[in-house]
Design an enzyme around this catalytic site. Structure first.
Site, PDB file in Angstrom:
ATOM      1  N   SER A  57      14.627  22.181 -15.869  1.00 59.65           N
ATOM      2  CA  SER A  57      13.393  22.926 -16.100  1.00 59.65           C
ATOM      3  C   SER A  57      13.746  24.242 -16.779  1.00 59.65           C
ATOM      4  O   SER A  57      14.821  24.796 -16.543  1.00 59.65           O
ATOM      5  CB  SER A  57      12.722  23.197 -14.753  1.00 59.65           C
ATOM      6  OG  SER A  57      11.900  24.336 -14.844  1.00 59.65           O
ATOM      7  N   HIS A 115       0.829  -1.220   0.000  1.00 60.50           N
ATOM      8  CA  HIS A 115       0.000   0.000   0.000  1.00 60.50           C
ATOM      9  C   HIS A 115       0.859   1.264   0.000  1.00 60.50           C
ATOM     10  O   HIS A 115       0.444   2.296   0.519  1.00 60.50           O
ATOM     11  CB  HIS A 115      -0.950   0.030   1.206  1.00 60.50           C
ATOM     12  CG  HIS A 115      -1.720  -1.238   1.409  1.00 60.50           C
ATOM     13  ND1 HIS A 115      -2.967  -1.455   0.863  1.00 60.50           N
ATOM     14  CD2 HIS A 115      -1.397  -2.385   2.060  1.00 60.50           C
ATOM     15  CE1 HIS A 115      -3.379  -2.662   1.198  1.00 60.50           C
ATOM     16  NE2 HIS A 115      -2.451  -3.250   1.913  1.00 60.50           N
ATOM     17  N   GLU A 117       9.814   8.830 -16.795  1.00 61.86           N
ATOM     18  CA  GLU A 117       8.428   9.297 -17.015  1.00 61.86           C
ATOM     19  C   GLU A 117       7.955   8.977 -18.429  1.00 61.86           C
ATOM     20  O   GLU A 117       6.823   8.538 -18.642  1.00 61.86           O
ATOM     21  CB  GLU A 117       8.337  10.804 -16.769  1.00 61.86           C
ATOM     22  CG  GLU A 117       8.492  11.175 -15.306  1.00 61.86           C
ATOM     23  CD  GLU A 117       8.573  12.686 -15.120  1.00 61.86           C
ATOM     24  OE1 GLU A 117       7.645  13.254 -14.544  1.00 61.86           O
ATOM     25  OE2 GLU A 117       9.564  13.295 -15.556  1.00 61.86           O
ATOM     26  N   LYS A 171      15.899  22.466 -10.763  1.00 61.11           N
ATOM     27  CA  LYS A 171      15.226  21.201 -11.041  1.00 61.11           C
ATOM     28  C   LYS A 171      16.098  20.190 -11.769  1.00 61.11           C
ATOM     29  O   LYS A 171      16.881  20.518 -12.639  1.00 61.11           O
ATOM     30  CB  LYS A 171      13.974  21.437 -11.908  1.00 61.11           C
ATOM     31  CG  LYS A 171      12.801  22.048 -11.190  1.00 61.11           C
ATOM     32  CD  LYS A 171      12.246  21.203 -10.045  1.00 61.11           C
ATOM     33  CE  LYS A 171      11.591  19.933 -10.481  1.00 61.11           C
ATOM     34  NZ  LYS A 171      10.274  20.154 -11.077  1.00 61.11           N
TER      35      LYS A 171
END
Ligand code: ARG
Length: 463
Positions: free
Chosen positions: A278, A157, A291, A284
């Site tokens: 970024s 979980h 992804e 970043k």
């Protein structure tokens, strides 16, 4: 322009039809398979005395020339030629003359020709993709070997559950990918049969030798029923399904890499080589590769559904609907290859932050199950009751701001006087991991067996 099938027509094709009907823009991808298939077919026609040797020799030389023209970029692909099969044949006849070139299509139809070309493409893709999976399995296996004693929380979980080793966690993926590999190889074996000689759908009156063509092209045999052979695309569906499962696995792995590289987890650092920045936030560092692989799962699943839907309810045998079979497969194969290559390269360069992983194992009372098991094994307390007592100990630890593994003997005894000093070493995270010696467990003993299985798996693959 005159079509190869123009004979029974009195009007020329509409330009709309030409553009709509043509597959040449994408099926040119199959030029090498088409030419290899035609060469094997021509040799067989010669051997079976269906066409004369002179024609065979001219056809073979002509096809080689067509191939090099395509590879040199000299070949002019024209939408009016409809597809790669007719484009190659037309150019062949221009080179060697229609009196010879026109004999190549004896005892053959575009229906078995496309079934052959596409099958050859898919079979090769099965092996290429299996090799890439094997590389990934090797990488995971060798990283796992270095991290048998790297502790991290195992999750259920997405909540801390029990301490495991990083090796154990990575091996879980190695086993998933080994099953994916097996599926590709088994699909390759099942479909390694030549459909050529099925012709339009019912075979041919010419005395052909289908086995010879199959041998020449490296197949294991021939398909048994012509009608099935020209209308079956199971081999492509299997590949699309197998890649869908691969992407179920890669997207889970990528999801974990994304989580692990976040500041909240801090378990890994993905190399700068495989990270992006970024355009606005200078600080970043983003895990774009992971992804994107996770994101590509959408199109990989979509391609499977696309071809399943195209094939559904088609009457036997060939229908033009089936021209829609190729782009989804090309797309899945290309994206799967690119994804597996970069995933492997990225994983090879990941730095694991052992300290942060260890710190994380000290959050969430991961040895609670061990305390309950201790009460059962050493103190003969029924498990349900042991579970309750352990819950009380956890509550005490919480109230003291400690992890369960940090409670003193006195503190533990304040909950359950039966607890004795021997519990203390059992409650460490390391011994919690080591206690799980069952087959398939996370102890070094069990992990060594799993590493050996993957080692054996890798060694036994000879593709
Ligand atoms: N371009 C066609 C395809 O990809 C080749 C087969 C055409 N056969 C036919 N009978 N029109 O499916």
């Amino acid at each position: 322009m005159q079509k190869m099938w123009q004979g029974r027509f009195s009007e020329a094709s509409s330009e709309l039809l030409e553009a709509f009907n043509a597959s040449i823009e994408f099926d040119k991808e199959l030029y090498a398979q088409d030419i290899a298939g035609s060469k094997a077919h021509a040799k067989m026609l010669g051997k079976c005395k269906i066409i004369e040797d002179e024609a065979v020799n001219k056809i073979l030389e002509g096809l080689d020339q067509v191939k090099s023209e395509i590879e040199n970029g000299e070949f002019k692909f024209n939408i009016a030629d409809e597809d790669i099969h007719m484009a190659v044949e037309k150019r062949l006849s221009q080179i060697i003359g229609a009196e010879f070139g026109g004999k190549l299509h004896t005892a053959r139809s575009r229906n078995d020709q496309v079934a052959l070309d596409f099958r050859l493409f898919v079979l090769e893709a099965n092996l290429d993709l299996a090799k890439l999976l094997l590389n990934l399995i090797k990488t995971l296996n060798s990283i796992a070997k270095e991290h048998k004693s790297t502790l991290m929380p195992g999750f259920t979980h997405l909540q801390h559950a029990q301490p495991v080793s990083l090796a154990y966690h990575l091996l879980a993926y190695a086993f998933m990918f080994s099953r994916d590999y097996d599926r590709l190889i088994s699909s390759h074996k099942r479909n390694n049969l030549s459909p050529l000689g099925s012709c339009a759908m019912a075979g041919t009156p010419h005395p052909i030798d289908r086995e010879m063509v199959a041998n020449e092209l490296g197949f294991n045999g021939i398909t048994p029923n012509a009608m099935d052979s020209v209308s079956d695309r199971d081999f492509a569906l299997e590949l699309l399904f197998n890649l869908s499962v691969v992407f179920t696995h890669t997207s889970r792995l990528c999801e974990e890499l994304i989580l692990w590289s976040s500041s909240e987890f801090g378990y890994i650092a993905i190399s700068d080589k495989f990270s992006t920045g970024s355009s606005i936030m200078p600080q970043k560092k983003n895990p774009d590769v992971a992804e994107l692989i996770r994101g590509k799962t959408g199109r990989i699943y979509g391609n499977l559904i696309s071809l399943l839907t195209t094939m559904k309810s088609l009457p036997l045998a060939y229908n033009k609907d089936m021209q829609e079979d190729k782009e989804c497969v090309f797309d899945s194969v290309k994206n799967a290859k690119n994804s597996l290559i970069i995933l492997n390269a990225m994983i090879e360069e990941i730095k694991f932050n052992k300290e942060n992983m260890l710190k994380a194992t000290k959050i969430g009372h991961l040895s609670a199950t061990d305390l309950a098991d201790y009460l059962v094994k050493q103190k003969q307390i029924p498990f349900r009751q042991a579970h309750f007592i352990t819950g009380k100990c956890v509550a005490l630890a919480e109230s003291l701001g400690k992890d369960l593994s940090e409670l003193s003997l006195n503190e533990l005894q304040s909950v359950e006087p039966n607890i004795s000093a021997d519990v203390l070493e059992l409650l460490t995270l390391e011994s919690s991991k080591e206690a799980r010696k069952s087959l398939g467990g996370t102890s070094d003993y069990s992990v060594d067996i799993q590493l050996e299985l993957i080692d054996k798996f890798i060694k036994s693959q000879e593709i």
